[in-house]
Design an enzyme around this catalytic site. Structure first.
Site, PDB file in Angstrom:
ATOM      1  N   ASP A  37       0.868  -1.174   0.000  1.00  0.00           N
ATOM      2  CA  ASP A  37       0.000   0.000   0.000  1.00  0.00           C
ATOM      3  C   ASP A  37       0.903   1.220   0.000  1.00  0.00           C
ATOM      4  OD1 ASP A  37      -1.864   2.003   0.372  1.00  0.00           O
ATOM      5  OD2 ASP A  37      -2.143   1.591   2.514  1.00  0.00           O
ATOM      6  N   LYS A 100       2.869  10.893  -4.167  1.00  0.00           N
ATOM      7  CA  LYS A 100       1.777  10.193  -4.840  1.00  0.00           C
ATOM      8  C   LYS A 100       0.826  11.168  -5.527  1.00  0.00           C
ATOM      9  CE  LYS A 100      -1.783   6.708  -3.806  1.00  0.00           C
ATOM     10  NZ  LYS A 100      -2.344   5.861  -2.744  1.00  0.00           N
ATOM     11  N   GLU A 203      -7.682   0.598  -4.527  1.00  0.00           N
ATOM     12  CA  GLU A 203      -7.716   0.693  -3.070  1.00  0.00           C
ATOM     13  C   GLU A 203      -9.096   0.376  -2.473  1.00  0.00           C
ATOM     14  OE1 GLU A 203      -6.164   4.582  -2.397  1.00  0.00           O
ATOM     15  OE2 GLU A 203      -4.097   3.999  -2.857  1.00  0.00           O
ATOM     16  N   ASP A 225     -12.751   6.629   2.011  1.00  0.00           N
ATOM     17  CA  ASP A 225     -11.308   6.637   2.252  1.00  0.00           C
ATOM     18  C   ASP A 225     -10.871   8.072   2.511  1.00  0.00           C
ATOM     19  OD1 ASP A 225      -8.571   6.453   2.259  1.00  0.00           O
ATOM     20  OD2 ASP A 225      -8.422   5.238   0.444  1.00  0.00           O
TER      21      ASP A 225
END
Length: 437
Positions: A37, A100, A203, A225
């Protein structure tokens, strides 16, 4: 014919017995594939253990299950994870985080300038891509995938040290809205780290697997999330072992960092009121950020926390010497919720959008699962519970939900026993993610 059938039956029985006794008495094989992850603010690595069917999230040398997605450059070395984070005070311009947000993404110059304005390190525009400027004993640029490579290599080494075997294969998760270019650049970073990526998994699907939803009878799953930097809401429809993403929405400028920023702003205003001048030194501001972040985390479990921060305020008369002070103030959960009231309400906007785009009433949602450390905030959970008139599923550590699901998928790809249903994601090329600022 009967004799042949008898021999065949005996052979099958012998194989089953061998498998049973092997599972009971022989040491299980080491996992062959790791799950990764690569998060915006934290990242983790996990494995699926054959035989027991358990997922283990591998810790660092201190036993911490996640490492910060931070890389710091010095004249002599590159430091990833907590080692990089510890250098952020003394080396802010060469400490890179949130890579990211930039990996594989195409920018316009104005958009990149706006995106990078929040950071102390320098972000450069290079023909549509972002690069980070590093100045140590020399000046050079590094790409977002190079930062990701450093983090992935560190997690690979953590796994190899823990398992005692060389690791060469992995499954990795990405946000559901990542396009093909962003996925390919993520895979490129993994290859630089010496890893063959067997599958890229979204995800939200990984989170659903962590909650065991690939094995139970549910149809509509809402994944919220809320991490350090972004909010992603996905509506999944499960049919057998297949997951179809029906709708996505989110806010790429809403996360735990934004909640901390509100509290930081309040604290700086209080310092100016009390001492007549705001903190301006980079070291003081970074120390304030750390204290505010710790306070935010503690307010999840405590009704109030005490801030106590030593500072060196500039007097304005002369840059040197500075005025040493200690700022103290009790911060309550009520104050934190008041400061962030409008931001918390924004969480429901993408929730309502995915339900509308998925043509689903909120009563038709079978499971609501929470991912990301910011979903621990009591007010966030309260808002979601009140909206759906039922509590979200909190049986899995939200910080580790994605890595747990990715590790399960890694075990499946590695052929681990016991066999489980693989998560098959149905591609939907017409699906678009809506972002709200």
């Amino acid at each position: 014919m009967a004799g042949e059938m008898s021999i065949l039956g005996s052979a099958i029985l012998a194989l089953l017995l061998a498998g049973y006794f092997g599972q009971q008495y022989l040491p299980p094989p080491k996992p062959k594939v790791i799950g990764l992850d690569l998060g915006t603010t934290f990242c983790s690595v996990g494995v699926f253990h054959a035989g027991t069917g358990d997922v283990e999230v591998i810790g660092d040398q201190e036993g911490r299950k996640s490492i910060p997605s931070v890389v710091s450059f010095t004249a002599t070395d590159i430091h990833a994870g907590y080692e990089g984070q510890e250098l952020a005070d003394s080396n802010p311009h060469n400490t890179i985080y949130d890579a990211k947000r930039f990996i594989g993404k195409i920018f316009e110059p104005e958009g990149l300038e706006e995106e990078s304005s929040r950071y102390q390190f320098k972000v450069l525009y290079n023909n549509g891509s972002a690069e980070f400027l590093v100045s140590t004993n020399r000046t050079f640029t590094v790409s977002p995938e190079f930062i990701s490579f450093q983090l992935l290599r560190k997690m690979k080494k953590m796994a190899e040290k823990h398992l005692g075997v060389v690791v060469e294969k992995a499954v990795i998760s990405v946000p559901a809205e990542f396009d093909e270019r962003q996925r390919n650049y993520t895979i490129k970073a993994a290859r630089l780290a010496g890893l063959e990526i067997l599958r890229v998994i979204n995800e939200p699907t990984a989170a659903a697997m962590a909650y065991g939803l690939h094995k139970v009878d549910v149809s509509n799953v809402l994944v919220v999330d809320l991490g350090g930097g972004t909010l992603d809401v996905s509506l999944l429809n499960k049919q057998g072992g297949m997951f179809l993403t029906r709708a996505m929405a989110g806010n790429n400028k809403l996360g735990g960092q934004d909640f901390s920023q509100r509290l930081l702003r309040h604290t700086m205003e209080r310092i100016q009121q009390e001492h007549g001048t705001p903190p301006t030194r980079k070291e003081d501001i970074h120390r304030l950020r750390q204290a505010v972040e710790a306070a935010k985390l503690n307010l999840t479990f405590e009704p109030s926390v005490m801030l106590r921060i030593p500072l060196h305020l500039e007097t304005g008369e002369d840059p040197e010497p500075s005025k040493p002070v200690v700022f103290e103030e009790r911060i309550t959960r009520e104050l934190f919720e008041e400061l962030n009231a409008d931001l918390f309400q924004k969480i429901l906007v993408p929730v309502e959008r995915v339900l509308a785009e998925g043509h689903l009433d909120k009563e038709e949602v079978d499971e609501i699962v929470l991912v990301g450390g910011s979903t621990r905030i009591p007010r966030v959970r309260q808002l979601i519970s009140e909206y759906f008139s039922k509590d979200p599923n909190t049986s899995v550590d939200p910080d580790l939900a994605v890595v747990t699901g990715v590790a399960i998928q890694a075990g499946i790809m590695g052929g681990s026993w016991p066999l489980q249903v693989s998560a098959i994601e149905v591609p939907n090329k017409h699906l678009r993610k809506t972002n709200f600022s």
